[in-house]
Design an enzyme around this catalytic site. Structure first.
Site: not given
Ligand code: DSN
Length: 415
Positions: A52, A54, A198, A224, A227, A233
């Site tokens: 933990y 925080e 983004d 993110t 990807k 993730r």
């Molecule tokens: N689910 C993602 C995508 O496939 O682009 C976006 O959040």
């Protein structure tokens, strides 16, 4: 020999084994997915999950954080070095959380924000009425040009001048072209707006030099890590130092509780991997493969939205084949090709049906495939979608997909 998981929970062990087999034996074309490395998986499956933490390094609420502080510091430093950013917050659990925290840091409820329409390539968190973003803030949507299907920066400027938003969001989940962040910065400056990018989809391409970086242009960049960046993730936020304290406060205690230290360690690993020279090659190959796949599909008779792609993904208009996105996704699934239905600009179909598919090359490129395999996959897709109800055609393609994957297996060593 059986593993601890197999002994304790054979049902979950079996699910993991079957999912591994699915990833190893079928073609993965979901543009937001990838195959993360064994090193990332190992960090993510580590004892760091027990801690933990925080707060932030050297400012935690609980004791015992001396060791994990080092992991978070490495992750922050590596993210800054990778993207040339002044500040990184690596605690967001996802891209949606990263966006929520960034909005909380930069906006007041009710503020006007401009974002790309979900059905034209944006994201739920860019102002969809069913999402917190659309409920908390006064979103105004921009889209692509009806004819060219690309962003029309003059139209975006006109809208910004009319609406005077507090913030403009650039970035998309289904846009196949380079985004001109300089143009967005100029528009934001013209109307005195903040610019948030983004970069969820393109983060790996940016890290690998295959897409211009938003970092010098934006006030804040969210992304993110799973990807094109090929990490665990999760999400992260980059910002100029003057926003650092506000962003950190918004993530914790504003939005999240204890950070996932095992995932933060895995992000650190991914940032390190993305700085290696072969990641630049990877990012260039992802784009080259996407272009080969788009050209192959066009040769099969599909219409590629905007005429092609500059990044890792493409939108395929299925109307020339007389099938919907839903039917195509299901038929391809049966044939061992995984992808998602997706609205195309001005789609006449509902979001659960759609007229399009979104296909991406990031995962196949990680598995080692190149342009020849992309052309082969385009032919397989054409074969399936010319006969969506033909079980024999699906079985035949499934066998061919299987054969292809046996030469390009993401996890050949198994679980
Ligand atoms: N689910 C993602 C995508 O496939 O682009 C976006 O959040």
């Amino acid at each position: 020999m059986t593993s601890p998981l197999e002994r304790t929970d054979p049902e979950i062990a079996d699910i993991i084994r079957r999912e591994l087999e699915r990833q190893n034996t079928t073609i993965q074309l979901i543009a937001s997915e990838n195959f993360t490395s064994r090193a990332v998986l190992e960090a993510q499956g580590s004892v760091l999950t027990n801690k933990y933490s925080e707060g932030y390094p050297a400012k935690r609420y609980y004791g015992g954080n001396r060791v994990v502080d080092e992991a978070e510091n490495l992750a922050r430093d590596r993210a800054c070095a990778l993207f040339g950013a002044q500040h990184a917050n690596v605690q967001p659990h996802s891209g949606a959380n990263a966006n929520q925290a960034a909005y909380m840091a930069l906006l007041e409820p009710g503020d006007k924000v401009m974002g790309m329409r979900l059905d034209q390539g944006g994201h739920l968190t860019h102002g969809s009425p069913v999402n917190f973003s659309g409920r908390m803030y006064d979103f105004v949507a921009y889209g692509v040009d009806d004819e060219t299907e690309v962003l029309d920066y003059d139209a975006i400027r006109d809208l910004a001048v009319r609406e005077r938003p507090r913030m403009i969001i650039a970035g998309a989940t289904a846009y196949p072209r380079i985004i001109d962040f300089e143009a967005f910065r100029a528009i934001a400056d013209d109307v005195g707006a903040l610019l948030l990018v983004d970069a969820a989809h393109i983060a790996g391409l940016v890290a690998g030099g295959a897409h211009p970086s938003p970092v010098p242009m934006a006030d804040v960049v969210t992304f993110t890590t799973h990807k094109t960046l090929r990490g665990p993730r999760s999400g992260a936020i980059l910002s100029r130092s003057d926003y650092a304290a506000g962003i950190d406060k918004a993530v914790f205690p504003g939005l999240q509780g204890g950070p996932l230290m095992h995932v933060i360690a895995a992000k650190a690993v991914a940032f390190r991997e993305a700085r290696a020279p072969d990641f630049r090659r990877y990012a260039a190959d992802v784009v080259q493969n996407a272009q080969a796949l788009a050209a192959g599909l066009a040769a099969e008779g599909f219409r590629i939205v905007s005429g092609g792609t500059d990044n890792h993904l493409m939108l395929v208009d299925l109307r020339p084949f007389g099938v919907t996105g839903k039917v195509a996704q299901e038929a391809l699934d049966r044939a061992g090709i995984t992808c998602n239905k997706n609205a195309i600009p001005n789609d006449p179909e509902k979001p659960f049906v759609t007229s399009g598919l979104r296909l991406g090359s990031a995962a196949c490129t990680t598995a080692g495939m190149g342009p020849d395999q992309m052309r082969e996959i385009a032919a397989l897709i054409g074969h399936v979608l010319r006969a969506v109800d033909d079980d024999a055609a699906a079985a035949d393609v499934r066998e061919q997909a299987n054969r292809l994957c046996s030469k390009f297996t993401p996890y050949p060593e198994g679980a």
